[in-house]
Design a protein around this motif. Structure first.
Motif, PDB file in Angstrom:
ATOM      1  N   GLU A  51      24.346  26.271  32.828  1.00  0.00           N
ATOM      2  CA  GLU A  51      22.940  26.279  33.236  1.00  0.00           C
ATOM      3  C   GLU A  51      22.820  26.465  34.747  1.00  0.00           C
ATOM      4  N   ASN A  53      24.964  28.000  36.769  1.00  0.00           N
ATOM      5  CA  ASN A  53      25.326  29.358  37.165  1.00  0.00           C
ATOM      6  C   ASN A  53      24.229  30.359  36.838  1.00  0.00           C
ATOM      7  N   VAL A  54      23.568  30.191  35.706  1.00  0.00           N
ATOM      8  CA  VAL A  54      22.458  31.084  35.358  1.00  0.00           C
ATOM      9  C   VAL A  54      21.338  30.918  36.382  1.00  0.00           C
ATOM     10  N   GLU A  55      21.048  29.677  36.764  1.00  0.00           N
ATOM     11  CA  GLU A  55      20.015  29.425  37.769  1.00  0.00           C
ATOM     12  C   GLU A  55      20.421  30.024  39.120  1.00  0.00           C
ATOM     13  N   LEU A  57      22.511  32.554  39.726  1.00  0.00           N
ATOM     14  CA  LEU A  57      22.467  34.016  39.671  1.00  0.00           C
ATOM     15  C   LEU A  57      21.039  34.543  39.604  1.00  0.00           C
ATOM     16  N   SER A  58      20.161  33.815  38.960  1.00  0.00           N
ATOM     17  CA  SER A  58      18.782  34.294  38.882  1.00  0.00           C
ATOM     18  C   SER A  58      18.121  34.308  40.258  1.00  0.00           C
ATOM     19  N   LYS A  59      18.605  33.478  41.175  1.00  0.00           N
ATOM     20  CA  LYS A  59      18.099  33.478  42.552  1.00  0.00           C
ATOM     21  C   LYS A  59      18.860  34.465  43.429  1.00  0.00           C
ATOM     22  N   ASP A  62      19.568  40.594  41.449  1.00  0.00           N
ATOM     23  CA  ASP A  62      18.354  41.312  41.055  1.00  0.00           C
ATOM     24  C   ASP A  62      18.094  41.211  39.556  1.00  0.00           C
ATOM     25  N   ALA A  63      19.154  41.106  38.774  1.00  0.00           N
ATOM     26  CA  ALA A  63      19.005  41.051  37.325  1.00  0.00           C
ATOM     27  C   ALA A  63      20.216  40.358  36.714  1.00  0.00           C
ATOM     28  N   ILE A  64      20.012  39.773  35.563  1.00  0.00           N
ATOM     29  CA  ILE A  64      21.098  39.156  34.802  1.00  0.00           C
ATOM     30  C   ILE A  64      20.999  39.660  33.381  1.00  0.00           C
ATOM     31  N   SER A  65      22.116  40.030  32.812  1.00  0.00           N
ATOM     32  CA  SER A  65      22.139  40.377  31.396  1.00  0.00           C
ATOM     33  C   SER A  65      23.475  39.944  30.825  1.00  0.00           C
ATOM     34  N   TRP A  66      23.551  39.833  29.521  1.00  0.00           N
ATOM     35  CA  TRP A  66      24.796  39.460  28.886  1.00  0.00           C
ATOM     36  C   TRP A  66      24.877  40.066  27.507  1.00  0.00           C
TER      37      TRP A  66
END
Length: 72
Positions: A51, A53-55, A57-59, A62-66
């Motif tokens: 949780e 790391n997702v937070e 990376l979201s900051k 520019d984008a997150i995908s998996w």
């Protein structure tokens, strides 16, 4: 880290008893300190997912995908 042509240009080694998910912020900070902030593609396995790391990376990205593999 690899170049656009796929050649390795950097890596990090961490203690063997450290969980992968606890290394992300340090890794990103180190790479950006050495090479500057840039539009990078960060590729990780599911051991890096948390949780926090997702937070992070979201900051920071520019984008997150998996990609999630379905069980057969």
């Amino acid at each position: 880290m690899v170049s656009r042509s796929g050649m390795p240009v950097g890596y990090e080694v961490f203690a063997g008893n450290r969980h992968d998910s606890t290394t992300l912020e340090q890794m990103v900070g180190h790479i950006e300190q050495l090479h500057g902030r840039a539009a990078r593609i960060w590729v990780m396995d599911r051991g890096m997912v948390s949780e926090e790391n997702v937070e992070f990376l979201s900051k920071a990205a520019d984008a997150i995908s998996w990609v999630r593999r379905r069980a057969c």
